[in-house]
Design an enzyme around this catalytic site. Structure first.
Site, PDB file in Angstrom:
ATOM      1  N   ARG A  53       0.866  -1.174   0.000  1.00 32.47           N
ATOM      2  CA  ARG A  53       0.000   0.000   0.000  1.00 32.47           C
ATOM      3  C   ARG A  53       0.905   1.227   0.000  1.00 32.47           C
ATOM      4  O   ARG A  53       2.128   1.110   0.054  1.00 32.47           O
ATOM      5  CB  ARG A  53      -1.046  -0.017   1.120  1.00 32.47           C
ATOM      6  CG  ARG A  53      -0.700  -0.712   2.388  1.00 32.47           C
ATOM      7  CD  ARG A  53       0.430  -0.091   3.156  1.00 32.47           C
ATOM      8  NE  ARG A  53       0.181   1.315   3.385  1.00 32.47           N
ATOM      9  CZ  ARG A  53       1.096   2.212   3.637  1.00 32.47           C
ATOM     10  NH1 ARG A  53       2.390   1.872   3.692  1.00 32.47           N
ATOM     11  NH2 ARG A  53       0.813   3.466   3.835  1.00 32.47           N
ATOM     12  N   GLY A  54       0.260   2.420  -0.065  1.00 33.71           N
ATOM     13  CA  GLY A  54       1.049   3.641  -0.237  1.00 33.71           C
ATOM     14  C   GLY A  54       1.149   3.905  -1.731  1.00 33.71           C
ATOM     15  O   GLY A  54       1.490   2.994  -2.508  1.00 33.71           O
ATOM     16  N   ALA A  55       0.839   5.143  -2.126  1.00 37.11           N
ATOM     17  CA  ALA A  55       0.677   5.436  -3.559  1.00 37.11           C
ATOM     18  C   ALA A  55       1.875   5.010  -4.428  1.00 37.11           C
ATOM     19  O   ALA A  55       1.698   4.287  -5.419  1.00 37.11           O
ATOM     20  CB  ALA A  55       0.356   6.920  -3.739  1.00 37.11           C
ATOM     21  N   ARG A  90      -7.387  -0.393  -6.679  1.00 35.85           N
ATOM     22  CA  ARG A  90      -7.610   0.702  -5.717  1.00 35.85           C
ATOM     23  C   ARG A  90      -7.812   1.988  -6.526  1.00 35.85           C
ATOM     24  O   ARG A  90      -7.021   2.289  -7.418  1.00 35.85           O
ATOM     25  CB  ARG A  90      -6.424   0.838  -4.739  1.00 35.85           C
ATOM     26  CG  ARG A  90      -6.293  -0.392  -3.827  1.00 35.85           C
ATOM     27  CD  ARG A  90      -5.417  -0.125  -2.627  1.00 35.85           C
ATOM     28  NE  ARG A  90      -6.028   0.761  -1.675  1.00 35.85           N
ATOM     29  CZ  ARG A  90      -5.372   1.336  -0.664  1.00 35.85           C
ATOM     30  NH1 ARG A  90      -4.080   1.106  -0.505  1.00 35.85           N
ATOM     31  NH2 ARG A  90      -5.994   2.142   0.179  1.00 35.85           N
ATOM     32  N   GLN A 202      -2.208   2.371   9.971  1.00 39.83           N
ATOM     33  CA  GLN A 202      -0.896   2.405   9.295  1.00 39.83           C
ATOM     34  C   GLN A 202       0.138   3.188  10.092  1.00 39.83           C
ATOM     35  O   GLN A 202       1.334   2.935   9.974  1.00 39.83           O
ATOM     36  CB  GLN A 202      -1.025   3.038   7.896  1.00 39.83           C
ATOM     37  CG  GLN A 202      -1.759   2.192   6.885  1.00 39.83           C
ATOM     38  CD  GLN A 202      -3.225   2.544   6.814  1.00 39.83           C
ATOM     39  OE1 GLN A 202      -3.826   2.907   7.819  1.00 39.83           O
ATOM     40  NE2 GLN A 202      -3.811   2.457   5.639  1.00 39.83           N
ATOM     41  N   ASP A 243      -2.078  10.744  -2.051  1.00 37.66           N
ATOM     42  CA  ASP A 243      -2.392   9.703  -3.038  1.00 37.66           C
ATOM     43  C   ASP A 243      -2.743  10.291  -4.390  1.00 37.66           C
ATOM     44  O   ASP A 243      -2.651   9.610  -5.420  1.00 37.66           O
ATOM     45  CB  ASP A 243      -3.554   8.838  -2.545  1.00 37.66           C
ATOM     46  CG  ASP A 243      -3.053   7.870  -1.495  1.00 37.66           C
ATOM     47  OD1 ASP A 243      -2.846   8.313  -0.350  1.00 37.66           O
ATOM     48  OD2 ASP A 243      -2.817   6.703  -1.840  1.00 37.66           O
ATOM     49  N   ASN A 253      -5.514  12.442   0.661  1.00 36.11           N
ATOM     50  CA  ASN A 253      -4.623  11.590   1.457  1.00 36.11           C
ATOM     51  C   ASN A 253      -5.489  10.849   2.480  1.00 36.11           C
ATOM     52  O   ASN A 253      -6.704  11.049   2.548  1.00 36.11           O
ATOM     53  CB  ASN A 253      -3.537  12.433   2.143  1.00 36.11           C
ATOM     54  CG  ASN A 253      -2.443  11.567   2.747  1.00 36.11           C
ATOM     55  OD1 ASN A 253      -1.917  10.678   2.067  1.00 36.11           O
ATOM     56  ND2 ASN A 253      -2.104  11.773   4.001  1.00 36.11           N
ATOM     57  N   LYS A 254      -4.864   9.996   3.232  1.00 31.97           N
ATOM     58  CA  LYS A 254      -5.579   9.118   4.180  1.00 31.97           C
ATOM     59  C   LYS A 254      -6.610   9.883   4.998  1.00 31.97           C
ATOM     60  O   LYS A 254      -6.355  11.008   5.439  1.00 31.97           O
ATOM     61  CB  LYS A 254      -4.545   8.446   5.084  1.00 31.97           C
ATOM     62  CG  LYS A 254      -5.067   7.451   6.081  1.00 31.97           C
ATOM     63  CD  LYS A 254      -5.950   6.381   5.503  1.00 31.97           C
ATOM     64  CE  LYS A 254      -5.305   5.584   4.399  1.00 31.97           C
ATOM     65  NZ  LYS A 254      -6.281   4.745   3.634  1.00 31.97           N
TER      66      LYS A 254
HETATM   67  O1  MRU Z   1      -4.478   3.260   2.253  1.00 35.82           O
HETATM   68  P1  MRU Z   1      -2.999   3.457   2.158  1.00 35.82           P
HETATM   69  O2  MRU Z   1      -2.256   2.863   3.305  1.00 35.82           O
HETATM   70  O3  MRU Z   1      -2.459   3.014   0.821  1.00 35.82           O
HETATM   71  O4  MRU Z   1      -2.820   5.021   2.236  1.00 35.82           O
HETATM   72  C1  MRU Z   1      -1.541   5.570   2.160  1.00 35.82           C
HETATM   73  C2  MRU Z   1      -1.519   7.047   2.336  1.00 35.82           C
HETATM   74  O5  MRU Z   1      -2.525   7.672   2.558  1.00 35.82           O
HETATM   75  C3  MRU Z   1      -0.202   7.726   2.146  1.00 35.82           C
HETATM   76  O6  MRU Z   1      -0.147   8.899   2.906  1.00 35.82           O
HETATM   77  C4  MRU Z   1      -0.041   8.087   0.659  1.00 35.82           C
HETATM   78  O7  MRU Z   1      -0.199   6.957  -0.145  1.00 35.82           O
HETATM   79  C5  MRU Z   1       1.264   8.702   0.382  1.00 35.82           C
HETATM   80  S1  MRU Z   1       2.531   7.486   0.448  1.00 35.82           S
HETATM   81  C6  MRU Z   1       4.025   8.139   0.125  1.00 35.82           C
END
Ligand code: MRU
Length: 367
Positions: A53-55, A90, A202, A243, A253-254
């Site tokens: 996970r993470g963009a 996603r 996370q 993201d 973002n999250k």
């Molecule tokens: O749902 P996730 O864990 O994929 O969400 C991740 C985030 O919100 C991060 O802040 C975002 O992807 C930036 S990662 C460098």
């Protein structure tokens, strides 16, 4: 990043030259396990179940997913099928679509027999470029942290972050955490307030894990603590990832990021967003049009953790009859963002700010 003295990236090609290894992030922080991706469906599942996970890491995994999808069949149909399957995993992180476009662009016009080898080369480049870009984000963000440290005359700089935008969210280094690692490595005293980041935690499970592994001092806080900390002047700056960022500087973002940005504005705390170019969606003008992922309510109703006897268990935290809504992301409007830290430098969170750094993209849109 180092785990027990061994350097890891979050994704790598195995010695067989075709299967791909990932760190299973659903097992962290209690177990460090890797998983082998052998086929397109393995890559798609790893992204949708959030083993990765993470963009940026979603993008890198999708790139290798295309390679896996082409292993037995290099036809146009196989390429399209791989891209469609991966694109559906996603919806919010634009790096996914960016990586798939890069892969299509690299192989589409080649003869079939040349496609697989070129796909693997391009996927490896996407990973290497991510590491390089995040290294630069670290450099540029370091300047900001150093300036705060100088102002505080060597007292520790307190930085609040949300979710995980560290090396686990990327191939290495991270975006929001890259400047923090750089500052710590330079001997600047930094301390991180880590939001737990419900529902999937996370922050508690991943950011705490990686900061601890690197030796960066941090304190885990419940999600709603940030406003209080800012009122009490216990936060010098906020740095988060993203993201998807629109051409006008709105940031998805999250979930919960927006509330932190509101509290930061009310308390004059700089609110910075760290991102590579691949997280910018030049086709969008308005953050309200960013697709927001909705995941299953069970992620809200249940939590997984370690019991006192050391075993891992999933427990229910709400009545059986509860309905739960699970919006994965929210949008922070550009007006609440103090600046972007990118691989090309620091810039205001405005259309002009982004256009100045990325004239090649902005000019395509006639900006
Ligand atoms: O749902 P996730 O864990 O994929 O969400 C991740 C985030 O919100 C991060 O802040 C975002 O992807 C930036 S990662 C460098």
């Amino acid at each position: 990043m180092n785990i027990d003295g061994k350097h890891y990236r979050t994704i790598w090609l195995n010695a067989d030259g075709s299967t791909v290894e990932i760190i299973d992030q659903t097992k962290l922080p209690f177990r460090f396990e890797t998983v082998t991706l052998r086929a397109l469906d393995d890559a798609a599942r790893a992204i949708s179940t959030m083993q990765v996970r993470g963009a940026p890491l979603i993008g890198a995994t999708a790139a290798y997913g295309v390679c896996l999808g082409l292993r037995d069949d290099q036809s146009d149909e196989a390429l399209d099928r791989a891209c469609e399957t991966l694109a559906a995993t996603r919806p919010t992180a634009i790096n996914l679509r960016w990586a798939l476009d890069e892969m299509k662009h690299a192989v589409r016009n080649l003869p079939r027999e040349a496609r697989l080898a070129v796909a693997y080369v391009r996927a490896a480049q996407i990973c290497d470029e991510d590491v390089e870009n995040n290294g630069r984000i670290g450099e540029h963000g370091l300047g900001i942290i150093r300036a705060h440290a100088e102002k505080k005359k060597g007292e520790r700089v307190n930085i609040l972050t949300h979710c995980n935008a560290g090396w686990l969210a990327c191939v290495d280094w991270g975006t929001a955490l890259a400047p923090i690692y750089r500052a710590h490595d330079e001997g600047i005293p930094v301390h991180v307030w880590v939001d737990e980041t419900r529902p999937r935690n996370q922050g508690a499970s991943l950011t705490a894990f990686e900061l601890g592994a690197h030796g960066v001092p941090y304190t885990l806080v419940a999600d709603n603590t940030g406003g209080h900390l800012m009122q009490k002047k216990m936060v010098d700056l906020c740095i988060v990832g993203t993201d998807r960022t629109t051409a006008t500087g709105d940031v998805a973002n999250k979930i919960g990021t927006y509330l932190k940005a509101l509290a930061a504005r009310d308390n004059n705390v700089p609110f910075l967003v760290a991102l590579p170019f691949s997280t910018i969606d030049w086709s969008l003008e308005d953050g309200s049009t960013i697709p927001i992922e909705e995941r299953g309510g069970d992620e809200v109703k249940f939590m997984t953790g370690k019991l006192k006897d050391g075993s891992i268990a999933t427990v229910q935290i709400a009545p059986d009859w509860s309905q739960a809504a699970n919006f994965g992301f929210d949008v922070t409007p550009a007006r609440l963002i103090s600046g972007f830290i990118t691989e090309r430098g620091v810039t205001p969170a405005t259309r002009d700010g982004l256009a100045t750094l990325y004239p090649e993209h902005a000019s395509k849109r006639g900006a």
